[in-house]
Structures are given as C-alpha cells and as structure tokens.
Design an enzyme around this catalytic site. Structure first.
Site, short mmCIF file in Angstrom:
data_model
loop_
_atom_site.label_atom_id
_atom_site.label_comp_id
_atom_site.label_asym_id
_atom_site.label_seq_id
_atom_site.Cartn_x
_atom_site.Cartn_y
_atom_site.Cartn_z
CG HIS A 53 35.79 -22.86 -23.70
ND1 HIS A 53 34.70 -22.07 -24.02
CD2 HIS A 53 36.88 -22.13 -24.05
CE1 HIS A 53 35.12 -20.94 -24.56
NE2 HIS A 53 36.44 -20.94 -24.59
CD GLU A 54 40.31 -22.14 -22.70
OE1 GLU A 54 40.92 -22.08 -23.78
OE2 GLU A 54 39.71 -21.17 -22.22
CG HIS A 70 39.48 -22.18 -27.83
ND1 HIS A 70 38.68 -21.46 -28.70
CD2 HIS A 70 39.33 -21.60 -26.61
CE1 HIS A 70 38.08 -20.49 -28.03
NE2 HIS A 70 38.45 -20.55 -26.77
CD GLU A 108 36.36 -17.31 -26.71
OE1 GLU A 108 35.99 -18.20 -25.91
OE2 GLU A 108 37.56 -17.07 -26.93
#
Length: 743
Positions: free
Chosen positions: A474-475, A479, A532
């Site tokens: 995810h990070e 992102h 997100e």
C-alpha cells in the site's frame, strides 16, 4: 492522503451477489432505512469495555545510544506540544475541555477523584465512563473521533461532572470553573450540526470560521491556485463588514505574528494573509526542535531540523518543503521522525492539514524485508495496469523502514505512512515509507463479526502477517506509484502530449494539472478516499504474486494463507465500514472506510459468488450477517476485477479528470437499501475501537529514560497529564480565547 493506512439461524436467509458494488468503530447518525429517527446516543459514547493497548517501545528504546535518546526525546516533546494545535483545529470546545480535564486530573490522583465522584452521586459505571471519555478524548485529540469524525460524548450527565469539578481541588480555581461553564452545554449535546465534522452549515470544524461555506472555501482555493500557493498550514476566517464587504483572512501557523500579504481584491471580496496562528504552541514546538539540533546524527538531520524551525517560526510552507527534502535524503536513520501539518483528511475542503509529529526507532530486521521490496520496486511497478507512460520518468528509490513508535502526536496513530504529501517533491525528488510495527502488533483479541469459526481462526493467526504485507505494498507501490500529467508555467508538459494516449479511450490526453493545481486542490474532499482506495487496490493485486510474498518470508501453503487472510480482512473491512456512513447526509465521513467499501462493491459486482454476504440470525436471535470469500476465486475473479478498477482510478488521477474520477468512485460508493440494512447490523454488532496508551520520554540528570503506563483508561490519562507542563496548557487556553470570536 498519500499519508497513511489505518489500522483493520435463518428467518430471512438470502445470498447477496450485489450488482456493481481502516478497521471499524462506533459511528452513526439518525437514519434507519428511509425514516428520520432520533439520535442514538449510544453511538457517540465510547463503551466502558473499550480495549486499551500498550504502544510498546521499550525494546526499541533500549537499542538507542544516549545521543539518539536525547534526539528522540526533544523531537517527541516537539511532536506532543505541537499536537496541542489539533485541539484547536477540531472543535471550538476541544481546547477548553482539555484544559478542564488536565487541571482536574493534575490536581488529584484518579483514586482521590473517584472517592469524590462517588460522594456526589456517580455510580461505579459512571465513574468508569468518565475515565473512558477522558482517555478517548485525549487519544482522539478532541471530542470528535480521529477515525470517523463523529462526536464523542460522556455517558455521565453534565450536572454530575460539574458537581465533581466543584468538589475537586481544581474546582477552587475560578478559571477552571469559568472554562467549564463555557463548554458545559456542548460536552454532551447532540444537535444536528454537532454530530460530525463539516462546514459550519452542516457540521463542526475549526479549520474555518463557523460562517465559512463550501463556496467560500472553493473561492479561496482559486485564490491559492492563482498565486501558486499551498494551504497546508492555514486556517480560513470570514468577516462581513457593516458595508456588506466580505474580508477573508488566511492565517498561517507560526510563532511570529504579523501580516504576510497586504489585503487584495479577489473576485469582488478582500483577501489578506497573516501569520501567528497557534503562536504560543508553535513557539514551544520549534524551541524543542532547536534543542534536538546538537544531537542530530548527520548534516541532513541538522539541516532538516533548521528548516522545520524556520517553518514553525514564520509559517512559510516552502521552509517545510525544504526540510522534507533533507528528510528524504536521510536514509536509514536509527531514529526516524517527521513533523508538520501533514494530513488533510479532516478539513471539510480537503486541503488544510492536521498537525502531526512522530519519533520512532528503526527495527532493523523487519526493515530488511521492506528494503528488498524497494530494490525490486521498478520491476514490480511494471505489473500495474497502466504502462510506463503513466509512471514517473525515474523511480526514485525511497527509504522504507519498519519502526517502533516512541511518540506520536496527532488525532490517531496509523499503521503505515508514505510522505511527504507535496506533489512536486513526490513526483520529482522522492518520498519515504514507514511501517509502524508496534501499532500493527497491538491488536486486542475480540470476536470477529460475520466470520465462520475457520475464517476467524485464520484471521487471528495471520492478521499481523497479512497486514504487514498490505502496509508494505500500500505505502511503497500504492502511494508511491503513478504519474501526474502536469502543464508547466512556461507552457511545456511533463509528458509527451503528442504521443501519450488515454489508457481508457485510446485518444490523446485531453486534461492535466494546470500550474498551481495539485492532486488535493483538484480532487478536493474526494482526494483522500480516492487515493487510499488506489493504494489499497495495489495491495490487493500484488499480494497475489508468490515472489512478492516470498520477500516477506512466506512460501507455499503459508503464503496462500497470508494472501487469503489479506483479501478476507480487507474486503470484510469494506462491509464493516458501513458503520461510518453518514446515512442522514448520504455521505462518507472517513477516507479509509469509504475506500474499502468501494473495493468491496467492486468485488461483489464481479459475481460468481466470489464474495457472499448472507443475512441471517445470530445465536442471540438478532439480525446478523455471514461474510464469505471464496479463496479459490481470488486470482480468477477478484484480482481481475480490482485490476480493471485500478486502471480506471489511475487514468483519472494521472489526467486530473476530476469529473470522470468522481463519477466512477461515487457510483461504487453509493449505499442502497440493502447496504443500509447491512449497516444497521454492523452498528448493532460493532466492537469498541482500541485506544493506545503511549509512553513518555523523561530527561533527568542529563539522561533520558522511557516511562510507561498501565494499559487502561487511567494509564492514558496519567500519560497525558505527565506529558505536558502547566505552561503548555495555559498556552493552549490562551489560543482558545483568541479564537472564540470566530466560532
């Protein structure tokens, strides 16, 4: 935004395979199917049995040298003192409630106060309710939930609280009593506009004066764009003169006070920029950072701190951006930190940011996994469904470390972070990722709703492992991926506008980010949930690859279990996110929940009974749900559906096509009658959300030590009372008094 991942019998029996379709907590308003109902007060009360988890940093702290401990101590003090600003950002009553509670628990022990509470008529349950309210209030940095944005009220009548204050040692101070009187009616009130955060005509916020509307905020966004200025550390206030002329005042957070830009005419109104917001709090923040400078580990840290100090002194966001540039160059420090006005989740306009500061020690062993992921990131990014034109020209390999948090000052503690959030730095210079290990591991063992016994057992066994994988993907690759197509001031583009095609239409790129536009300003309040969702989707897709799971140490059947639990946990979280849907206003109030719900709708739309949600009856005879995800269909049904949705998300984000992105996202985010029924069940069976008790660092005789507290509400209260000196609380009180004319 680019910031964080949140922490995750049949009277009527039917299987729902719905067309198109940050863990959970207590939240709802006044909607039950289609009827307006009285407010259910219990939804705004933190249950007495709410689990309190220790944010365990003892082992991590022991690994630090004395120099590193002093550095960590001063940055921690800056983070916590700076976080007092959050109480001034949330609601008009948060700062005075903090003041009264601090003075109450500072003057006497919990045991002494309990004796007095019982004497004025508290029951044992009511006393515990007051402790839980205080602990939750502190943990959320105000009387609105950091995760969910709904108001928190005590399960004790205000009259009893007043009686306790009057009988307490703190009650002998007239200032305490007058401060209490100013908030007494608000502390337990649940009027329509007090239920949740929002613009003043529909909710509560202190990012703007109470008379600011959405149209006002959009006008000032245009003002910022016209001047190529960003609003991260600002608040907005409006005055209408006797002549009917409107003056907007943009206030920058800083210890220095004065005029930044003289008043100018803009779209028929007057706009002025001043500095000095939260001045005493900002002064404390940069003074602590100044003390940390001699203990910096290297030149990058030293220059970073100096730029932060400059930023908190004069309010110049460019100084903070320069500090962030030094920060991303400081690879692999033993003590990691970041501080400033960072995340814009809670601003109704989606552009102004909450103060946040943290300091943590690096877990070197766990970090090795993330560094391996970083080393392979360029190859893995090619697996994402949009091609090289939609990726940054050069992948700037970020630092990615596993951390154990020592101090985190904000309205909540995430499980992972990807920062800085400045688009120009992220796109052209780089960013950092962190996974907060002691946050991920601090999980209370509670019954997991809607799962059968086998799935619940797997969740307990593999949740930490799967969540670590999801946070990493995810990070770093969520992102950290994707390009924004931008037009430069000189008319050139950061992409070849003669060759690059729209991945959805095959036509030339028709929209982009104009000079002065950012991701946040273009997509506004939708930006956080949308981003997100994009990052979550990347995690869902890439956790299916065996070589990626092997990076984290999972192979064979173990890897398959971790993959299954990740999908099970995340898609189930999308169902449980319905608890956070504001049914009376038909809107979502929490970015991570909105994001996960959208992805749950995506996989429900995929059909083939990949995800099934059955309405059933529980052992208690009340309405229940049964959630089931077919692990054998993840690769053939679930993943392709998410891949296609992810491609669309990236296309609209890259091209700055807000209207297209909004239409797509809101179509999946819609909540119909069936989902409203599920929501009722989610609310009825909700579990209390965990609270954290954090340690404090203390300097004595030239040495810094770590002080820990019991894992209960009293421990949280004591940690806050010992965290702040009386002067800091008086500074907070002074800021509140200065703000009163606006609210």
């Amino acid at each position: 935004m680019n910031g964080r991942i949140s922490s995750l019998p049949t009277l009527l029996r039917r299987t729902i395979s719905f067309k198109r379709f940050v863990y959970t907590s207590n939240f709802s308003f006044r909607y039950a199917t289609s009827q307006i109902m009285p407010v259910d007060r219990s939804l705004h009360i933190i249950p007495n049995d709410s689990p309190v988890c220790q944010l365990d940093a003892e082992d991590a702290f022991k690994t630090l040298s004395e120099k590193e401990r002093k550095y960590a101590h001063y940055v921690a003090k800056a983070s916590f003192d700076g976080a007092l600003a959050v109480f001034l950002q949330v609601s008009p009553e948060s700062a005075p409630i903090f003041y009264v509670l601090y003075r109450l628990f500072k003057a006497e022990t919990v045991e002494q106060l309990k004796e007095k509470a019982l004497a004025v008529g508290f029951s044992e349950d009511e006393w515990q309710a007051l402790l839980i309210y205080a602990a939750a209030f502190y943990s959320n940095s105000g009387n609105y939930k950091g995760f969910g944005d709904s108001k928190i009220v005590p399960a004790v009548d205000q009259k009893k609280i007043r009686a306790l204050i009057e009988k307490s040692a703190a009650g002998s101070d007239e200032k305490v009593l007058k401060t209490w009187e100013s908030v007494e009616k608000l502390i337990g009130s649940l009027e329509d506009k007090e239920l949740q955060l929002g613009f003043g005509d529909k909710g509560v916020t202190c990012y703007h004066s109470s008379n600011i509307t959405k149209a006002d905020a959009e006008k000032i966004d245009r003002f910022f764009k016209a001047r190529n200025v960003e609003s991260w550390n600002s608040r907005l206030f409006k005055e209408v003169g006797a002549d009917g002329k409107t003056t907007y005042t943009i206030k920058l957070a800083s210890s220095d006070e004065g005029v930044v830009a003289e008043a100018v005419e803009f779209e028929g109104d007057v706009v002025q920029i001043v500095k000095g917001d939260y001045a005493p709090v900002m002064k404390r923040t940069h003074e602590w950072l100044d003390k940390a400078v001699p203990f910096a580990a290297n030149k990058n840290q030293e220059e970073m701190l100096k730029k932060y100090i400059e930023h908190f002194k004069n309010g110049d966001i460019n100084a903070h951006k320069d500090g962030s540039r030094y920060w991303i160059k400081d690879a692999g420090p033993a003590v990691e930190s970041y501080i400033g006005f960072i995340e814009n989740y809670r601003d109704p306009a989606g552009t102004r940011s909450e103060f946040e500061g943290f300091v943590a020690a690096v877990n070197k062993e766990t970090s090795k996994k993330f560094l391996t992921l970083v080393s392979r990131a360029e190859e893995i990014l090619k697996r994402l469904p949009w091609g090289p034109d939609y990726e940054k020209d050069t992948f700037l390999k970020p630092d990615f470390t596993a951390l154990d948090v020592i101090a985190f000052g904000s309205s909540g503690i995430p499980a992972g972070i990807n920062i800085p959030n400045y688009d120009d730095i992220r796109q052209n210079e780089g960013f950092k990722n962190v996974s907060l290990g002691n946050v991920i591991s601090a999980q209370p063992k509670q019954k997991m709703n809607f799962l059968d016994e086998h799935d619940e057992e797997l969740m307990f066994k593999f949740h930490k492992d799967s969540f670590e994988v999801q946070v990493g993907l995810h990070e770093l690759l969520g992102h950290g991926s994707g390009k924004l197509f931008q037009k430069n001031v000189d008319g050139s583009f950061n992409f070849d506008n003669t060759k690059v095609k729209d991945v959805l239409t095959g036509e030339p790129i028709a929209t982009w980010y104009e000079p002065g536009e950012t991701w946040s300003s273009k997509f506004g309040p939708l930006a956080s949930a949308y981003e997100e969702c994009r990052a979550e989707a990347v995690g869902y897709v890439l956790c299916c690859d065996s070589d990626i799971l092997e990076i984290f140490g999972y192979t064979g059947e173990l890897a398959q279990d971790v993959k299954y639990v990740n999908w099970l946990s995340e898609i189930r979280a999308g169902l449980m996110a319905l608890e956070f849907y504001q049914a009376d206003q038909k809107k979502w109030g929490q970015a991570h929940c909105y994001a996960r719900y959208v992805l749950t709708k995506v996989v429900l739309e995929a059909g083939k009974e990949f995800v099934k949600i059955e309405e059933t009856k529980g052992e208690d005879g009340k309405a229940d749900l049964h959630f089931k995800l077919d692990r054998n269909l993840i690769d053939s049904v679930g993943r392709p559906a998410v891949v296609e949705f992810l491609r669309k998300l990236q296309a609209y984000k890259s091209t700055g096509d807000f209207e297209g992105g909004k239409k797509l996202f809101e179509s999946y985010g819609a909540v119909g009658e069936t989902e409203l029924h599920w929501r009722d069940v989610c609310i009825a069976r909700r579990k209390p959300r965990r609270l954290f008790v954090q340690p404090n660092t203390v300097e004595k005789s030239g040495e810094v030590s770590l002080v820990t507290y019991p894992s209960d509400a009293s421990g949280v209260i004591k940690s806050f009372v010992e965290r702040y000196d009386s002067a800091a609380i008086e500074d907070l009180h002074a800021c509140w008094k200065n703000d009163q004319k606006w609210f």
